[in-house]
Motif scaffolding. Structure first.
Motif, short mmCIF file in Angstrom:
data_model
loop_
_atom_site.label_atom_id
_atom_site.label_comp_id
_atom_site.label_asym_id
_atom_site.label_seq_id
_atom_site.Cartn_x
_atom_site.Cartn_y
_atom_site.Cartn_z
N ASN A 218 11.90 13.23 -0.10
CA ASN A 218 12.17 12.22 0.92
C ASN A 218 12.44 10.88 0.22
O ASN A 218 12.52 10.83 -1.01
N LYS A 219 12.56 9.82 0.98
CA LYS A 219 12.97 8.56 0.36
C LYS A 219 11.89 7.99 -0.56
O LYS A 219 12.21 7.41 -1.61
N ASP A 220 10.62 8.12 -0.19
CA ASP A 220 9.55 7.64 -1.05
C ASP A 220 9.58 8.34 -2.41
O ASP A 220 9.42 7.70 -3.45
N GLU A 221 9.81 9.64 -2.37
CA GLU A 221 9.85 10.40 -3.61
C GLU A 221 11.09 9.99 -4.43
O GLU A 221 11.04 9.97 -5.67
N LEU A 222 12.16 9.64 -3.75
CA LEU A 222 13.34 9.11 -4.44
C LEU A 222 13.00 7.81 -5.16
O LEU A 222 13.36 7.61 -6.33
N LEU A 223 12.28 6.91 -4.48
CA LEU A 223 11.91 5.63 -5.08
C LEU A 223 11.02 5.86 -6.31
O LEU A 223 11.18 5.21 -7.34
N ASP A 224 10.07 6.80 -6.19
CA ASP A 224 9.22 7.14 -7.33
C ASP A 224 10.07 7.60 -8.51
O ASP A 224 9.82 7.21 -9.66
N GLY A 225 11.06 8.43 -8.23
CA GLY A 225 11.94 8.91 -9.29
C GLY A 225 12.73 7.77 -9.93
O GLY A 225 12.92 7.74 -11.15
N MET A 226 13.18 6.83 -9.12
CA MET A 226 13.92 5.67 -9.64
C MET A 226 13.03 4.83 -10.56
O MET A 226 13.48 4.33 -11.60
N VAL B 144 9.58 -2.63 -6.16
CA VAL B 144 9.42 -1.21 -5.81
C VAL B 144 8.20 -0.63 -6.52
O VAL B 144 7.42 0.11 -5.92
N ILE B 145 8.02 -0.96 -7.80
CA ILE B 145 6.85 -0.48 -8.54
C ILE B 145 5.58 -0.94 -7.84
O ILE B 145 4.64 -0.17 -7.63
N GLU B 146 5.57 -2.22 -7.46
CA GLU B 146 4.38 -2.76 -6.81
C GLU B 146 4.09 -2.05 -5.48
O GLU B 146 2.97 -1.61 -5.24
N SER B 147 5.12 -1.92 -4.64
CA SER B 147 4.86 -1.36 -3.31
C SER B 147 4.56 0.13 -3.38
O SER B 147 3.71 0.64 -2.65
N ARG B 148 5.25 0.85 -4.24
CA ARG B 148 5.01 2.28 -4.36
C ARG B 148 3.63 2.55 -4.97
O ARG B 148 2.94 3.48 -4.59
N THR B 149 3.24 1.73 -5.97
CA THR B 149 1.92 1.91 -6.58
C THR B 149 0.83 1.68 -5.55
O THR B 149 -0.20 2.36 -5.55
N LYS B 150 1.07 0.72 -4.64
CA LYS B 150 0.09 0.44 -3.61
C LYS B 150 -0.01 1.63 -2.64
O LYS B 150 -1.09 1.95 -2.15
N ALA B 151 1.11 2.30 -2.38
CA ALA B 151 1.13 3.39 -1.40
C ALA B 151 0.58 4.70 -1.97
O ALA B 151 0.06 5.52 -1.23
N ARG B 152 0.70 4.88 -3.29
CA ARG B 152 0.21 6.11 -3.92
C ARG B 152 -1.24 5.91 -4.36
O ARG B 152 -1.74 4.81 -4.40
N THR B 153 -1.94 6.99 -4.71
CA THR B 153 -3.27 6.81 -5.32
C THR B 153 -3.15 6.53 -6.81
O THR B 153 -3.98 5.84 -7.39
N THR B 154 -2.13 7.09 -7.44
CA THR B 154 -1.92 7.00 -8.88
C THR B 154 -0.54 6.40 -9.13
O THR B 154 0.38 6.68 -8.37
N LEU C 258 15.01 -7.46 -15.81
CA LEU C 258 16.16 -8.33 -15.57
C LEU C 258 17.41 -7.50 -15.27
O LEU C 258 18.26 -7.91 -14.49
N ARG C 259 17.48 -6.30 -15.87
CA ARG C 259 18.60 -5.40 -15.58
C ARG C 259 18.47 -4.80 -14.17
O ARG C 259 19.46 -4.52 -13.52
N HIS C 260 17.23 -4.59 -13.73
CA HIS C 260 16.97 -3.93 -12.44
C HIS C 260 16.07 -4.82 -11.59
O HIS C 260 14.86 -4.58 -11.49
N PRO C 261 16.65 -5.84 -10.97
CA PRO C 261 15.83 -6.86 -10.29
C PRO C 261 14.97 -6.31 -9.15
O PRO C 261 14.00 -6.95 -8.75
N TRP C 262 15.32 -5.15 -8.64
CA TRP C 262 14.57 -4.53 -7.54
C TRP C 262 13.31 -3.83 -8.04
O TRP C 262 12.41 -3.50 -7.25
#
Lengths: 230, 230
Positions: free
Chosen positions: B58-66, B107-117, B99-103
């Motif tokens: 799903n999209k969350d798992e896509l973001l994790d992969g990114m 994304v790391i912050e929000s996904r880390t908050k949503a996951r346990t690990t 700096l290459r990937h400003p997003w």
DNA sequence: ACCTGAACACCGTTCAAGT
DNA sequence: ACCTGAACACCGTTCAAGT
């Protein structure tokens, strides 16, 4: 029909920008910012979605308004103390605000990135913070450095990578402890040392408040050393 | 019909998880993460939206992969140097990635908050970073403190509140300079001092790279002092 | 068994029709 | 002049129908 009665009671109080923002903040506190929608805010206020657009231009402007509401909750700088005590107390007040509103740090960051200028309340917060440094004898250049050193910590934000999740279900796809230990030996060593050291602390076994103040004091002491030298 | 030809050429290479993630990262780099949708990724790959769900749940798992794709771009710790040089170089490498990937930071912050690990690549990054501290003679407790002190800076992130916007249109609803000066005297004083001091620097008149390294070195020196004392 | 179009339940926002 | 329902152009994801 309790719902209809509630809606009627709510609509007796006229809709205002403040009421829209307060409701949005309360909903974000409860369900997170992802679950916040214009439609849901309207529903909570017993109002048709389009009625909100009389008080906020669009959703981005709503988020800006929410930022100003919560940043306004941060205590003003204390008078009659040294700069370090004043900065310390204020950052700890900001941190308490961010613990009350877990969505705020992310929204402040993303909205600040999208705008050219921080929102008015954030500007006021920064301005009075600079004032404390200046009154404490910091040169303007050193204040400039200090703001960069404080970084996001200036808003009380600290990124907790291993925070416990509320509810605490074991999470099916988390790696098994043995696998964690094999793949990430240093993390495991650290986690075990922390668990052993702080048996009394509930939760992750890590005293977040202590760690936050430790980091804060280290930074402040470093700045004070620079200040004394100049 | 160039579009159809492109799609045909693309579909000759079979779809894979890696190709999906690489396309998603490229689209986020171009248009930001808000403009990233499953439908848009599919379109860029010349594929029907549902085809993506064979390779990401799903999209969350896509973001994790990114996240894992871009964190994997950070250089591994350099061998054969002291801990401070190794940490410094690695954090600067992480900063270049961000700096290459400003997003990515958001994304790391929000996904880390949503996951346990944290995601696997983030875990590996942290683990090898801890390894550098340990090899440098840090006690496990001091490494624990150090990670908290570094905070989000460990991932090279520094929150720039007054970054210039690309394009640089004056922004109609930004406060006028006189109003800025009247309402936020300390910010104005600082901005003017910075502009005067660094006339040669293009853009905001503030050398972000210098400021980042200044903050980093202050923190590292503080940690080194604690290390030597223990 | 695999692939995919249509459909579902959302979203922010526009706009014209109703008062 | 004000308010609002329907509509538009999206979104992530389900599911059944087609191959």
């Amino acid at each position: 029909m309790a719902t209809q009665a509630d809606a009627a009671a709510r609509s007796r109080t006229p809709l205002s920008r403040q009421r829209v923002l307060d409701t949005a903040v309360a909903l974000a506190d409860e369900g997170g910012v992802d679950a916040l929608s214009m439609r849901r805010i309207a529903q909570a206020l017993g109002v048709v979605p389009m009625a909100l657009y009389k008080h906020v231009a669009n959703k981005d402007e709503l988020l800006d308004g929410m930022i100003d509401v919560v940043v306004g909750e941060v205590d003003p700088p204390a008078g009659g103390t040294d700069w370090k005590t004043a900065v310390r107390q204020r950052i700890l007040s900001a941190r308490r605000m961010l613990l009350r509103h877990p969505w705020a740090a992310g929204v402040i960051e993303s909205r600040t990135k999208a705008r050219t200028t921080p929102t008015p309340a954030v500007l006021a917060y920064l301005d009075s913070m600079i004032g404390v440094f200046r009154a404490g004898g910091f040169s303007i250049d050193l204040v400039h450095h200090a703001l960069h050193v404080m970084g996001s910590r200036l808003l009380g934000f600290s990124q907790e990578l291993f925070e416990d999740r509320p509810g605490g279900e074991p999470d099916p796809d988390a790696p098994a402890p043995e696998e964690m230990a094999a793949r990430y030996p240093h993390i495991t060593e650290l986690a075990m040392a922390v668990a052993h050291d702080r048996d009394s602390v509930v939760g992750s076994g890590c005293d977040d408040q202590f760690e936050f103040e430790f980091a804060l004091d280290l930074t402040l002491d470093g700045l004070d050393r620079l200040r004394a030298r100049s």
